[in-house]
Design a protein around this motif. Structure first.
Motif, PDB file in Angstrom:
ATOM      1  N   GLY A   1      -5.047   8.040 -14.121  1.00  0.00           N
ATOM      2  CA  GLY A   1      -4.014   8.711 -12.924  1.00  0.00           C
ATOM      3  C   GLY A   1      -2.920   9.415 -15.248  1.00  0.00           C
ATOM      4  O   GLY A   1      -2.514  10.688 -13.905  1.00  0.00           O
ATOM      5  N   TYR A   2      -3.278   8.158 -16.202  1.00  0.00           N
ATOM      6  CA  TYR A   2      -2.596   9.312 -17.077  1.00  0.00           C
ATOM      7  C   TYR A   2      -3.694  10.169 -17.331  1.00  0.00           C
ATOM      8  O   TYR A   2      -3.486  11.667 -17.723  1.00  0.00           O
ATOM      9  CB  TYR A   2      -2.483   8.155 -18.380  1.00  0.00           C
ATOM     10  N   HIS A   3      -5.264  10.235 -17.314  1.00  0.00           N
ATOM     11  CA  HIS A   3      -6.046  11.164 -17.553  1.00  0.00           C
ATOM     12  C   HIS A   3      -5.839  12.041 -16.462  1.00  0.00           C
ATOM     13  O   HIS A   3      -5.938  13.171 -17.093  1.00  0.00           O
ATOM     14  CB  HIS A   3      -7.347  10.946 -18.086  1.00  0.00           C
ATOM     15  N   PHE A   4      -5.403  12.139 -15.455  1.00  0.00           N
ATOM     16  CA  PHE A   4      -5.871  13.117 -14.939  1.00  0.00           C
ATOM     17  C   PHE A   4      -4.096  13.394 -14.319  1.00  0.00           C
ATOM     18  O   PHE A   4      -4.231  14.715 -14.365  1.00  0.00           O
ATOM     19  CB  PHE A   4      -5.078  12.033 -12.724  1.00  0.00           C
ATOM     20  N   GLY A   5      -3.251  13.627 -14.891  1.00  0.00           N
ATOM     21  CA  GLY A   5      -1.629  14.646 -15.118  1.00  0.00           C
ATOM     22  C   GLY A   5      -2.176  15.135 -16.578  1.00  0.00           C
ATOM     23  O   GLY A   5      -1.513  16.408 -16.151  1.00  0.00           O
TER      24      GLY A   5
ATOM     25  N   GLY B   1       1.041  -1.767  -0.313  1.00  0.00           N
ATOM     26  CA  GLY B   1      -0.228   0.260   0.045  1.00  0.00           C
ATOM     27  C   GLY B   1       1.424   1.195   0.016  1.00  0.00           C
ATOM     28  O   GLY B   1       0.997   2.271  -0.626  1.00  0.00           O
ATOM     29  N   VAL B   2       2.185   1.693   0.925  1.00  0.00           N
ATOM     30  CA  VAL B   2       2.821   2.337   0.882  1.00  0.00           C
ATOM     31  C   VAL B   2       3.435   2.693  -0.240  1.00  0.00           C
ATOM     32  O   VAL B   2       4.116   3.389  -1.198  1.00  0.00           O
ATOM     33  CB  VAL B   2       4.170   2.234   2.475  1.00  0.00           C
ATOM     34  N   THR B   3       4.208   1.797  -0.503  1.00  0.00           N
ATOM     35  CA  THR B   3       4.954   1.645  -2.459  1.00  0.00           C
ATOM     36  C   THR B   3       3.557   1.800  -3.604  1.00  0.00           C
ATOM     37  O   THR B   3       4.780   2.248  -4.312  1.00  0.00           O
ATOM     38  CB  THR B   3       6.070   0.537  -1.861  1.00  0.00           C
ATOM     39  N   GLY B   4       2.791   1.202  -2.924  1.00  0.00           N
ATOM     40  CA  GLY B   4       1.855   1.233  -4.311  1.00  0.00           C
ATOM     41  C   GLY B   4       1.726   2.847  -4.415  1.00  0.00           C
ATOM     42  O   GLY B   4       1.302   3.107  -5.803  1.00  0.00           O
ATOM     43  N   ALA B   5       1.390   3.626  -3.747  1.00  0.00           N
ATOM     44  CA  ALA B   5       1.894   4.730  -3.968  1.00  0.00           C
ATOM     45  C   ALA B   5       2.407   5.502  -5.958  1.00  0.00           C
ATOM     46  O   ALA B   5       2.598   6.383  -6.097  1.00  0.00           O
ATOM     47  CB  ALA B   5       1.766   6.304  -3.287  1.00  0.00           C
ATOM     48  N   VAL B   6       3.233   4.800  -6.062  1.00  0.00           N
ATOM     49  CA  VAL B   6       4.403   5.100  -7.336  1.00  0.00           C
ATOM     50  C   VAL B   6       3.234   4.947  -8.420  1.00  0.00           C
ATOM     51  O   VAL B   6       3.814   5.127  -8.896  1.00  0.00           O
ATOM     52  CB  VAL B   6       5.746   4.079  -7.461  1.00  0.00           C
ATOM     53  N   ALA B   7       1.943   4.309  -7.860  1.00  0.00           N
ATOM     54  CA  ALA B   7       1.182   3.511  -9.516  1.00  0.00           C
ATOM     55  C   ALA B   7       0.713   5.190  -9.963  1.00  0.00           C
ATOM     56  O   ALA B   7       1.579   5.959 -10.884  1.00  0.00           O
ATOM     57  CB  ALA B   7       0.940   2.653  -9.395  1.00  0.00           C
ATOM     58  N   PRO B   8      -0.204   5.708  -9.231  1.00  0.00           N
ATOM     59  CA  PRO B   8      -1.105   7.144  -9.732  1.00  0.00           C
ATOM     60  C   PRO B   8       0.711   8.001  -9.702  1.00  0.00           C
ATOM     61  O   PRO B   8       0.077   8.842 -10.827  1.00  0.00           O
ATOM     62  CB  PRO B   8      -2.013   7.409  -8.122  1.00  0.00           C
ATOM     63  N   LEU B   9       1.423   7.970  -9.023  1.00  0.00           N
ATOM     64  CA  LEU B   9       2.669   9.601  -9.445  1.00  0.00           C
ATOM     65  C   LEU B   9       3.124   9.263 -10.591  1.00  0.00           C
ATOM     66  O   LEU B   9       3.177   9.974 -11.582  1.00  0.00           O
ATOM     67  CB  LEU B   9       3.469   9.322  -7.856  1.00  0.00           C
TER      68      LEU B   9
ATOM     69  N   VAL C   1      -7.216   9.089  -9.411  1.00  0.00           N
ATOM     70  CA  VAL C   1      -7.462  10.524  -9.037  1.00  0.00           C
ATOM     71  C   VAL C   1      -7.015  11.363  -7.923  1.00  0.00           C
ATOM     72  O   VAL C   1      -7.005  12.203  -6.869  1.00  0.00           O
ATOM     73  CB  VAL C   1      -8.447  11.073  -9.313  1.00  0.00           C
ATOM     74  N   GLN C   2      -5.644  10.055  -6.574  1.00  0.00           N
ATOM     75  CA  GLN C   2      -4.662  10.278  -5.898  1.00  0.00           C
ATOM     76  C   GLN C   2      -5.863  10.911  -4.665  1.00  0.00           C
ATOM     77  O   GLN C   2      -5.392  11.616  -3.676  1.00  0.00           O
ATOM     78  CB  GLN C   2      -4.213  11.416  -6.411  1.00  0.00           C
TER      79      GLN C   2
END
Length: 474
Positions: free
Chosen positions: A307-311, A69-77, A393-394
């Motif tokens: 995430g792509y579209h959010f960016g 979970g903690v390291t999974g934040a790398v995906a949306p970033l 969408v973070q």
């Protein structure tokens, strides 16, 4: 020459999501096959060993979910950085580097928790003999936590950069390595010592290390991935990115731990109900978890696509990506639920000998649990995908609260009440699982549906289209 008709945007999004979700879902299912190898070998050691391993795995699974979970934040970033297309190589490298830092630092802390495993089991009322065996097993198995966390970061990296097939291939390799390790170390084949239950834990640790090495080799051999220099200057801190990752990742960890804790807590409840119920629960849960890997993979793909579209700040594309993932997921879970209802004994036979008289009681219990699992396939898949699109969408903090309320206040409380204080026993525990998943799914879907009202969308669109984003990750 007549021009071809333009593809509808939603159909194009469905196709893009399937291309990404397919390899990820297959990798998830293969990962379950890795775990299934352990169960198959350990089950041959007897019911006591199977019960002991299930308690240890229940603790390790929760810790691993927190790590992921903690390291999974790398995906949306990473996905948002690619969508923005501003210094994406540098920014992606920073995110991956800090995720690797967290995998190691938090992984070491998780290992320390595992060394208290026997005390945790005794405190929850488990049989002292089973707790003793399980305590020794979890201490060895804990050595796999750090490499497993590192491998998860690298898997996310290659998937977000358009190489999800690497995850599939490497996980397939892990099955072979784990099967060979269990064959050699559990029963003492190929000239190796017969370590019994602990041999399975050693095999898991070896498999995790080989998996990390395979990802490193894959990244270094692929020109598109190698240009990110993800292993370069690994000692250099990026404190702002680390804080950003923790802000997103800790709530994700809380969500996954809440869900994983629900199922692990159910295992401990089953241990209170009886050893036979715990063994049947372990087998039935393996089957339910195997089916869950497809919607879970779709949710992972949805995080990246959204995430792509959010960016790129494309509100319409964000909606299309989210609803496309939900539609694909619901189509699959309907099929998996039907299979559990129509062919339960056939499915069980992949794990145990359903015709053996000695297994009659275990089979009868497992069939009851599978019926409940079939019922909650829909809401289990829906909550996984809804959580995935919200991460895109973070949005992670409110979903974490929803998870705690749904899984524990509704789900676990129901499991305790029905499992320990009514004649339903094990079936009551599984009904509680269904209640928790259903409440969480309804609340998460409502939040996604009203994402604009909750202020989860970017403020102004940028002139970046989905085809350009596809080109970036090609």
């Amino acid at each position: 020459m007549q021009e071809s008709a333009p593809v509808h945007p939603f159909r194009a999004e469905l196709s893009a999501t399937l291309r990404l979700a397919g390899p990820l879902a297959l990798a998830n299912m293969l990962q379950m096959a890795v775990f299934a190898v352990d169960v198959i070998f350990v089950a041959r050691l007897g019911q006591e060993s199977l019960a002991a391993s299930s308690l240890a795995v229940a603790i390790v699974a929760v810790l691993m979910m927190g790590l992921n979970g903690v390291t999974g934040a790398v995906a949306p970033l990473i996905a948002a950085e690619i969508g923005r297309r501003r210094n994406s190589v540098r920014e992606v490298r920073r995110s991956a580097r800090m995720a690797l830092w967290l995998a190691v630092i938090i992984g070491v802390a998780a290992v320390a928790v595992c060394f208290t495993g026997e005390a945790i089991m005794l405190a929850t009322g488990q049989d002292p003999r089973v707790a003793e065996i399980s305590g020794g097993f979890i201490r060895v198995l804990s050595l796999a936590l750090v490499p497993m966390a590192v491998a998860n970061v690298l898997r996310t990296f290659v998937s977000a950069l358009g190489r999800p097939v690497f995850a599939t291939m490497i996980t397939a390799l892990a099955i072979a390595v784990n099967a060979l390790g269990n064959y050699a170390l559990v029963f003492g084949n190929l000239g190796m010592p017969a370590l019994g239950l602990n041999g399975s834990a050693v095999a898991s640790t070896i498999t995790a290390c080989v998996t990390v090495l395979a990802y490193v080799l894959a990244i270094q051999s692929d020109r598109a991935l190698r240009r990110f220099h993800v292993f370069g200057r690994w000692w250099r801190p990026e404190w702002s990115r680390l804080r950003q990752m923790l802000a997103l990742g800790l709530p994700i960890a809380a969500t996954l731990i809440a869900e994983g804790g629900l199922f692990s807590g159910a295992a401990f409840l089953m241990g209170r109900v009886g050893e036979a119920e715990l063994a049947a629960h372990t087998v039935a849960l393996q089957i339910a978890a195997f089916a869950f890997q497809v919607p879970f993979g779709i949710g992972q793909a949805a995080t990246i696509r959204v995430g792509y579209h959010f960016g790129a700040a494309d509100k319409a594309a964000i909606g299309r990506a989210g609803w496309a993932a939900i539609a694909i997921g619901m189509a699959f879970v309907c099929l998996s639920a039907l299979a559990m209802l129509v062919f339960p004994r056939t499915i069980l036979s992949a794990y145990i000998d359903v015709s053996a008289p000695a297994n009659a009681g275990l089979v009868a219990l497992a069939l009851q649990y599978l019926f409940v699992a079939a019922v909650f396939q829909l809401t289990d898949g829906l909550q996984a995908i809804a959580a995935g699109v919200l991460r895109g969408v973070q949005d992670t903090r409110v979903p974490a609260v929803i998870a705690i309320v749904g899984y524990w206040l509704a789900g676990f409380a129901t499991s305790v009440a029905l499992g320990l204080f009514t004649p339903l026993r094990g079936v009551g525990v599984w009904i509680g699982l269904a209640v928790g998943l259903t409440v969480a799914a309804a609340l998460l879907l409502a939040r996604w549906h009203w994402r604009g009202r909750f202020g989860l969308l970017p403020q102004a669109p940028r002139p970046v289209s989905a085809p350009v984003i596809h080109a970036v990750i090609a």
